[in-house]
Each structure stands twice: as C-alpha cells, then as structure tokens.
Design an enzyme around this catalytic site. Structure first.
Site, PDB file in Angstrom:
ATOM      1  N   ILE A  44       0.870  -1.183   0.000  1.00 22.58           N
ATOM      2  CA  ILE A  44       0.000   0.000   0.000  1.00 22.58           C
ATOM      3  C   ILE A  44       0.901   1.225   0.000  1.00 22.58           C
ATOM      4  O   ILE A  44       1.637   1.456   0.970  1.00 22.58           O
ATOM      5  CB  ILE A  44      -0.910  -0.002   1.246  1.00 22.58           C
ATOM      6  CG1 ILE A  44      -1.793  -1.259   1.263  1.00 22.58           C
ATOM      7  CG2 ILE A  44      -1.766   1.274   1.269  1.00 22.58           C
ATOM      8  CD1 ILE A  44      -2.549  -1.467   2.572  1.00 22.58           C
ATOM      9  N   GLU A  45       0.871   1.970  -1.111  1.00 24.71           N
ATOM     10  CA  GLU A  45       1.759   3.132  -1.240  1.00 24.71           C
ATOM     11  C   GLU A  45       1.019   4.420  -0.891  1.00 24.71           C
ATOM     12  O   GLU A  45      -0.187   4.558  -1.145  1.00 24.71           O
ATOM     13  CB  GLU A  45       2.330   3.196  -2.660  1.00 24.71           C
ATOM     14  CG  GLU A  45       3.213   1.989  -2.941  1.00 24.71           C
ATOM     15  CD  GLU A  45       3.854   2.002  -4.316  1.00 24.71           C
ATOM     16  OE1 GLU A  45       3.414   2.782  -5.184  1.00 24.71           O
ATOM     17  OE2 GLU A  45       4.791   1.215  -4.506  1.00 24.71           O
ATOM     18  N   GLU A  56       4.175  -7.733   2.923  1.00 28.28           N
ATOM     19  CA  GLU A  56       4.421  -8.655   4.041  1.00 28.28           C
ATOM     20  C   GLU A  56       3.824  -8.108   5.332  1.00 28.28           C
ATOM     21  O   GLU A  56       3.159  -8.807   6.084  1.00 28.28           O
ATOM     22  CB  GLU A  56       5.934  -8.865   4.240  1.00 28.28           C
ATOM     23  CG  GLU A  56       6.635  -9.536   3.080  1.00 28.28           C
ATOM     24  CD  GLU A  56       7.151  -8.554   2.028  1.00 28.28           C
ATOM     25  OE1 GLU A  56       6.506  -7.507   1.805  1.00 28.28           O
ATOM     26  OE2 GLU A  56       8.201  -8.863   1.434  1.00 28.28           O
ATOM     27  N   CYS A  86      12.046  -6.654   2.620  1.00 29.24           N
ATOM     28  CA  CYS A  86      12.946  -5.566   3.013  1.00 29.24           C
ATOM     29  C   CYS A  86      13.383  -5.755   4.469  1.00 29.24           C
ATOM     30  O   CYS A  86      12.860  -6.606   5.196  1.00 29.24           O
ATOM     31  CB  CYS A  86      12.258  -4.209   2.818  1.00 29.24           C
ATOM     32  SG  CYS A  86      11.066  -3.813   4.118  1.00 29.24           S
ATOM     33  N   CYS A  89      10.575  -5.466   7.082  1.00 28.54           N
ATOM     34  CA  CYS A  89       9.705  -6.653   7.111  1.00 28.54           C
ATOM     35  C   CYS A  89      10.417  -7.855   7.732  1.00 28.54           C
ATOM     36  O   CYS A  89       9.793  -8.667   8.411  1.00 28.54           O
ATOM     37  CB  CYS A  89       9.201  -6.981   5.710  1.00 28.54           C
ATOM     38  SG  CYS A  89       8.005  -5.767   5.114  1.00 28.54           S
TER      39      CYS A  89
HETATM   40  N1  THU Z   1       7.691  -3.836  -1.408  1.00 33.26           N
HETATM   41  C1  THU Z   1       6.956  -4.805  -0.767  1.00 33.26           C
HETATM   42  O1  THU Z   1       5.734  -4.684  -0.620  1.00 33.26           O
HETATM   43  N2  THU Z   1       7.628  -5.885  -0.296  1.00 33.26           N
HETATM   44  C2  THU Z   1       8.942  -6.149  -0.527  1.00 33.26           C
HETATM   45  O2  THU Z   1       9.419  -7.206  -0.135  1.00 33.26           O
HETATM   46  C3  THU Z   1       9.772  -5.181  -1.234  1.00 33.26           C
HETATM   47  C4  THU Z   1       9.125  -3.886  -1.579  1.00 33.26           C
HETATM   48  C5  THU Z   1       6.957  -2.708  -1.984  1.00 33.26           C
HETATM   49  C6  THU Z   1       7.102  -1.394  -1.286  1.00 33.26           C
HETATM   50  C7  THU Z   1       6.754  -0.420  -2.405  1.00 33.26           C
HETATM   51  O3  THU Z   1       5.348  -0.283  -2.490  1.00 33.26           O
HETATM   52  C8  THU Z   1       7.231  -1.121  -3.667  1.00 33.26           C
HETATM   53  O4  THU Z   1       7.400  -2.479  -3.311  1.00 33.26           O
HETATM   54  C9  THU Z   1       8.520  -0.566  -4.233  1.00 33.26           C
HETATM   55  O5  THU Z   1       9.482  -0.457  -3.246  1.00 33.26           O
END
Ligand code: THU
Length: 135
Positions: A44-45, A56, A86, A89
């Site tokens: 969710i951005e 995650e 990341c 997470c």
């Molecule tokens: N992102 C994730 O949801 N999980 C990951 O393991 C790596 C990155 C998302 C965060 C952001 O919305 C997009 O990927 C680019 O960084």
C-alpha cells in the site's frame, strides 16, 4: 496449507490487493498462522512515500490484529523475480516467528524457502528485552 496453495494466495494478493500507483511494483504476501488461518495482503503506497506499507507487513498485521501471534509460513510474490522482504519486514517476521518458513515465489512451481536466521542473522528481538515468546 501446502506451499503451492499459499503461493497461489500470495499471487492472488498481488493481483487483487495492492495499491501501488507510484512505483507500479506490485507485491503480494500470504501468511499461514499457527492455528492454520491465512491472511493475505498487498503493498500500500502513500504519496508521502515513507508511509508506504509492504505486502508482508500488511498480511502480518492483519493476522496479529486478529489475535494471531505465530507465523508458520509466509509466501511472497512480486512483479519481478526473486523479491526478498525488506529489512523492516524481516524484523517484523522475526517478531512473530522463530521457525517461520519464508517462501520467495516466482510461481507455484518456482520458489525457494529460507529461515529468518538466514535473512536476519544476529537479530535484535524480544529475547533481548527479557520477553518470552508467549506474549
Ligand atoms: N515492497 C513490498 O511490498 N515488499 C517487498 O518485499 C519489497 C518492496 C513494496 C514497497 C513499495 O510499495 C514497492 O514495493 C517498491 O518499493
């Protein structure tokens, strides 16, 4: 749940549960908790980027807010290959799982499984604060 079915749910979460208008990079995750329940989530951005929540953590926080505390497996599927969680997470997975299987999935037949010790060695965690696993 078997690993392939969990991966299918992570891919479905990637297709249906993400909100990623800025990066357009979709990630889905599905956790299986100790009691067999499963929770899915997408990334969710937020326009103020640092407020973004990874897939995650979306899935894990859904489970934890329903009272679940121990992750047996987490499957992660993204728009490119071999996407690992990341650092933030990894710390969250560490909080809710000692023996969690972390499944990095490209498809239901193309995946690898890791432990949290492999992805976050020498972690700081609740044991450092003298807190037991049963909180
Ligand atoms: N992102 C994730 O949801 N999980 C990951 O393991 C790596 C990155 C998302 C965060 C952001 O919305 C997009 O990927 C680019 O960084």
């Amino acid at each position: 749940m078997n690993t392939q079915d969990l991966i299918k749910l992570a891919i479905k979460a990637k297709e249906e549960m993400t909100y990623a208008p800025y990066s357009k990079f979709r990630v889905g995750a599905c956790v299986e908790m100790e009691d067999g329940s499963v929770y899915s989530g997408g990334n969710i951005e937020i326009a103020s980027y640092s407020a973004t929540n990874c897939a995650e953590r979306t899935a894990i926080f859904k489970a934890v807010s329903e009272g679940k505390r121990s992750i047996v497996k987490i499957a992660i599927a993204a728009d490119s290959k071999d996407v690992f969680p990341c650092g933030i997470c990894r710390q969250v997975i560490r909080e809710f799982g000692d023996n969690t299987k972390i499944i990095i999935a490209n498809s239901e037949n193309d995946y690898k499984t890791y432990t949290i010790e492999e992805l976050l060695p020498h972690s700081f965690n609740k044991k450092d604060l003298g807190v037991s696993d049963n909180v």
